[in-house]
Design a protein around this motif. Structure first.
Motif, mmCIF file in Angstrom:
data_model
loop_
_atom_site.group_PDB
_atom_site.id
_atom_site.type_symbol
_atom_site.label_atom_id
_atom_site.label_comp_id
_atom_site.label_asym_id
_atom_site.label_seq_id
_atom_site.Cartn_x
_atom_site.Cartn_y
_atom_site.Cartn_z
ATOM 1 N N TYR A 106 40.778 45.385 40.878
ATOM 2 C CA TYR A 106 40.330 43.997 40.914
ATOM 3 C C TYR A 106 41.532 43.073 40.799
ATOM 4 O O TYR A 106 42.494 43.365 40.080
ATOM 5 C CB TYR A 106 39.336 43.721 39.790
ATOM 6 C CG TYR A 106 38.016 44.392 40.071
ATOM 7 C CD1 TYR A 106 37.003 43.716 40.714
ATOM 8 C CD2 TYR A 106 37.819 45.731 39.747
ATOM 9 C CE1 TYR A 106 35.809 44.349 41.012
ATOM 10 C CE2 TYR A 106 36.631 46.367 40.043
ATOM 11 C CZ TYR A 106 35.630 45.667 40.679
ATOM 12 O OH TYR A 106 34.456 46.290 40.985
ATOM 13 N N VAL A 140 42.547 39.149 39.967
ATOM 14 C CA VAL A 140 42.124 37.866 39.413
ATOM 15 C C VAL A 140 43.231 36.869 39.712
ATOM 16 O O VAL A 140 44.363 37.034 39.260
ATOM 17 C CB VAL A 140 41.884 37.945 37.890
ATOM 18 C CG1 VAL A 140 41.519 36.584 37.335
ATOM 19 C CG2 VAL A 140 40.801 38.962 37.575
ATOM 20 N N THR A 141 42.911 35.850 40.509
ATOM 21 C CA THR A 141 43.895 34.812 40.781
ATOM 22 C C THR A 141 43.598 33.615 39.892
ATOM 23 O O THR A 141 42.454 33.180 39.772
ATOM 24 C CB THR A 141 43.908 34.389 42.261
ATOM 25 O OG1 THR A 141 42.608 33.971 42.647
ATOM 26 C CG2 THR A 141 44.362 35.529 43.138
ATOM 27 N N ARG A 143 44.803 29.932 39.594
ATOM 28 C CA ARG A 143 45.511 28.822 40.224
ATOM 29 C C ARG A 143 45.485 27.659 39.250
ATOM 30 O O ARG A 143 44.426 27.304 38.721
ATOM 31 C CB ARG A 143 44.811 28.455 41.520
ATOM 32 C CG ARG A 143 45.406 27.284 42.243
ATOM 33 C CD ARG A 143 44.591 26.986 43.494
ATOM 34 N NE ARG A 143 44.944 25.698 44.026
ATOM 35 C CZ ARG A 143 44.112 24.932 44.716
ATOM 36 N NH1 ARG A 143 42.881 25.340 44.963
ATOM 37 N NH2 ARG A 143 44.508 23.776 45.164
ATOM 38 N N GLU A 167 41.637 27.040 38.512
ATOM 39 C CA GLU A 167 40.619 27.754 39.282
ATOM 40 C C GLU A 167 40.874 29.245 39.097
ATOM 41 O O GLU A 167 42.006 29.703 39.209
ATOM 42 C CB GLU A 167 40.762 27.370 40.753
ATOM 43 C CG GLU A 167 39.901 28.159 41.704
ATOM 44 C CD GLU A 167 40.219 27.780 43.133
ATOM 45 O OE1 GLU A 167 39.530 26.896 43.668
ATOM 46 O OE2 GLU A 167 41.174 28.359 43.696
ATOM 47 N N VAL A 168 39.828 29.996 38.823
ATOM 48 C CA VAL A 168 39.926 31.446 38.676
ATOM 49 C C VAL A 168 39.038 32.090 39.735
ATOM 50 O O VAL A 168 37.885 31.696 39.907
ATOM 51 C CB VAL A 168 39.479 31.902 37.264
ATOM 52 C CG1 VAL A 168 39.474 33.423 37.168
ATOM 53 C CG2 VAL A 168 40.376 31.291 36.197
ATOM 54 N N THR A 169 39.585 33.081 40.427
ATOM 55 C CA THR A 169 38.827 33.827 41.422
ATOM 56 C C THR A 169 38.985 35.316 41.121
ATOM 57 O O THR A 169 40.109 35.793 40.957
ATOM 58 C CB THR A 169 39.345 33.535 42.849
ATOM 59 O OG1 THR A 169 39.315 32.128 43.077
ATOM 60 C CG2 THR A 169 38.506 34.251 43.891
ATOM 61 N N VAL A 170 37.876 36.023 41.062
ATOM 62 C CA VAL A 170 37.884 37.468 40.817
ATOM 63 C C VAL A 170 37.425 38.145 42.103
ATOM 64 O O VAL A 170 36.357 37.831 42.628
ATOM 65 C CB VAL A 170 36.936 37.844 39.652
ATOM 66 C CG1 VAL A 170 36.944 39.350 39.427
ATOM 67 C CG2 VAL A 170 37.322 37.093 38.382
ATOM 68 N N THR A 171 38.250 39.072 42.590
ATOM 69 C CA THR A 171 37.915 39.779 43.828
ATOM 70 C C THR A 171 38.138 41.277 43.660
ATOM 71 O O THR A 171 38.999 41.711 42.896
ATOM 72 C CB THR A 171 38.787 39.293 45.006
ATOM 73 O OG1 THR A 171 40.161 39.452 44.667
ATOM 74 C CG2 THR A 171 38.529 37.852 45.337
#
Length: 106
Positions: free
Chosen positions: A2, A4-5, A7, A84-88
């Motif tokens: 996974y 996690v960005t 920003r 901003e947090v993005t989980v991919t």
């Protein structure tokens, strides 16, 4: 794996921020399943992008439960103008030319 960005648009950092940030990084590194991070700075906008690599969602959730991480989330407006947090989920990663740094931490 996974990714996690995180920003962020940095604001003003004080000594308390740096202490908490160091404690959070130490907590991440001490979490089983933490694979590493990479950081990029945009010189034009001053935005920062931090990419954290995790072995599993369980590892990420364990990290998210640390008190230092929860405190930082509560206090974000003291140090960031925006975030901003993005989980991919990473399905595949490949490339060439970056040497040993080409692959995500494993």
């Amino acid at each position: 794996m996974y990714l996690v960005t995180f920003r962020l648009d940095p604001g003003d950092y004080d000594e308390e921020f740096h202490e908490l940030n160091d404690a959070i990084q130490e907590a991440a590194e001490g979490t089983e399943g933490y694979l590493g991070k990479r950081t990029w700075h945009d010189p034009e906008s001053e935005e920062v992008l931090v990419a954290y690599y995790w072995e599993s969602l369980d590892a990420l959730e364990t990290f998210g439960a640390y008190s230092e991480h929860k405190e930082a989330k509560r206090r974000w407006t003291e140090w960031y103008d925006a975030y901003e947090v993005t989980v991919t989920e990473v399905i595949e990663s490949y490339g060439s030319g970056f040497g040993d740094d080409a692959d995500p931490p494993a």
